[in-house]
Write an enzyme that holds these catalytic residues in place. Sequence first.
Site, mmCIF file in Angstrom:
data_model
loop_
_atom_site.group_PDB
_atom_site.id
_atom_site.type_symbol
_atom_site.label_atom_id
_atom_site.label_comp_id
_atom_site.label_asym_id
_atom_site.label_seq_id
_atom_site.Cartn_x
_atom_site.Cartn_y
_atom_site.Cartn_z
ATOM 1 N N ASN A 9 35.366 3.508 85.377
ATOM 2 C CA ASN A 9 35.449 2.109 84.930
ATOM 3 C C ASN A 9 35.369 1.218 86.168
ATOM 4 O OD1 ASN A 9 36.069 -0.370 83.889
ATOM 5 N ND2 ASN A 9 38.157 0.156 83.274
ATOM 6 N N TRP A 10 34.210 0.612 86.334
ATOM 7 C CA TRP A 10 33.983 -0.174 87.559
ATOM 8 C C TRP A 10 34.652 -1.551 87.497
ATOM 9 C CZ3 TRP A 10 27.995 0.757 88.611
ATOM 10 C CH2 TRP A 10 27.793 2.124 88.797
ATOM 11 N N LYS A 11 35.167 -1.914 86.328
ATOM 12 C CA LYS A 11 35.836 -3.212 86.141
ATOM 13 C C LYS A 11 34.928 -4.346 86.659
ATOM 14 C CE LYS A 11 40.200 -0.805 86.170
ATOM 15 N NZ LYS A 11 41.628 -0.784 86.439
ATOM 16 N N HIS A 95 41.423 -1.765 76.735
ATOM 17 C CA HIS A 95 41.965 -1.525 78.080
ATOM 18 C C HIS A 95 43.139 -2.470 78.305
ATOM 19 C CE1 HIS A 95 42.368 -1.296 82.405
ATOM 20 N NE2 HIS A 95 41.669 -0.186 82.366
ATOM 21 N N GLU A 97 43.975 -4.212 80.663
ATOM 22 C CA GLU A 97 43.591 -5.499 81.265
ATOM 23 C C GLU A 97 43.006 -6.445 80.215
ATOM 24 O OE1 GLU A 97 41.318 -3.815 84.504
ATOM 25 O OE2 GLU A 97 43.169 -3.057 85.372
ATOM 26 N N GLU A 182 46.714 5.301 79.649
ATOM 27 C CA GLU A 182 46.764 4.643 80.956
ATOM 28 C C GLU A 182 48.086 3.881 81.089
ATOM 29 O OE1 GLU A 182 42.507 3.991 82.623
ATOM 30 O OE2 GLU A 182 43.028 2.287 81.396
ATOM 31 N N GLY A 188 45.811 0.853 89.375
ATOM 32 C CA GLY A 188 45.523 0.078 90.581
ATOM 33 C C GLY A 188 46.698 -0.025 91.534
ATOM 34 N N SER A 228 45.314 5.410 88.847
ATOM 35 C CA SER A 228 45.373 5.907 90.227
ATOM 36 C C SER A 228 44.949 7.368 90.364
ATOM 37 C CB SER A 228 46.773 5.688 90.829
ATOM 38 O OG SER A 228 47.054 4.298 90.909
ATOM 39 N N GLY A 250 39.479 2.502 90.729
ATOM 40 C CA GLY A 250 39.157 2.405 92.164
ATOM 41 C C GLY A 250 38.329 3.553 92.713
HETATM 42 P P1 13P Z 1 42.684 2.818 88.868
HETATM 43 O O1 13P Z 1 42.059 4.201 88.911
HETATM 44 O O2 13P Z 1 42.091 1.886 89.862
HETATM 45 O O3 13P Z 1 44.171 2.905 88.922
HETATM 46 O O4 13P Z 1 42.318 2.194 87.445
HETATM 47 C C1 13P Z 1 42.555 2.923 86.286
HETATM 48 C C2 13P Z 1 41.944 2.219 85.135
HETATM 49 O O5 13P Z 1 42.413 1.189 84.693
HETATM 50 C C3 13P Z 1 40.728 2.797 84.545
HETATM 51 O O6 13P Z 1 40.388 2.175 83.357
#
Ligand code: 13P
Length: 270
Positions: A9-11, A95, A97, A182, A188, A228, A250
Amino acid sequence: MRTPIMAGNWKMNCDNEQARELAAAIAQNAGDMQDCGVILCPPATALTMVQAAIEGTNIGLAAQNMFWEEKGAYTGELSGPMLRSCGCKYVIIGHSERRGRFGSVADDFTAELQKIFGDSDASVNRKIKAALSYGLTPIVCGGELLAERRAGQTDSVVKGQVQAAIAGLSAEQISPIICAYEPVWAIGTGEVCDAGEANRVIGLIRETLAEAVGSAIAEQIRILYGGSVKPDNVRGLMEAPEIDGGLVGGASLKADAFCELIAVAAQVGE
Ligand code: 13P
């Protein structure tokens, strides 16, 4: 035996040139991967670019969000048919977020973001139904906040999110869905959830799915862990029997690291 999946997931990262380079590097290294499904989730602006870079490989394309309506006056939103026309086979839904639930953002900013990224259990359910109706496989996310974990609410929060997500869906509709646990506090932050605990919560998600679809179907559903995931912690997570892969933020932005995650998942899954 469930084939593992590693989804990146590149966000909100990567302009089109960066996306092309990253996707091409991953395709070169993992494009013919058989033992682990690979899914890239670039920002919407780069979907077409990434699709061109992974054309003819085993890698799948996912969007990070969608709206449930087919078309119309919804400025800034994207529909299932639009995502399909970019080559998407998958779409992340719910998600944390997008639900306005953040692990590494100050509380006052979170309150503001909750108004902007307002996915609720109800909208997640509508989006899942729409995704399925347009032939997209939803990657359905859920997880508890740190405060919820500290208050002993992890199980009730996660179970409630799963039940709400699949409400009104038939077993046939639920069976292709991919889930992702998650824990918000692990996203993150560099603070990964202990593999044993992630395995336990994912087992609870599977039980919750089994209540709706029966255990035979629930045993086939892939449930990923996200938060993470890095090359140095991925093995323990992938070795946990309930965990069927990773949803990675990440570490998916570096081709080498992401390909290492894919290789470990494939190896452990064999
Ligand atoms: P990180 O791997 O950066 O913690 O993010 C996880 C995430 O939200 C994947 O959707």
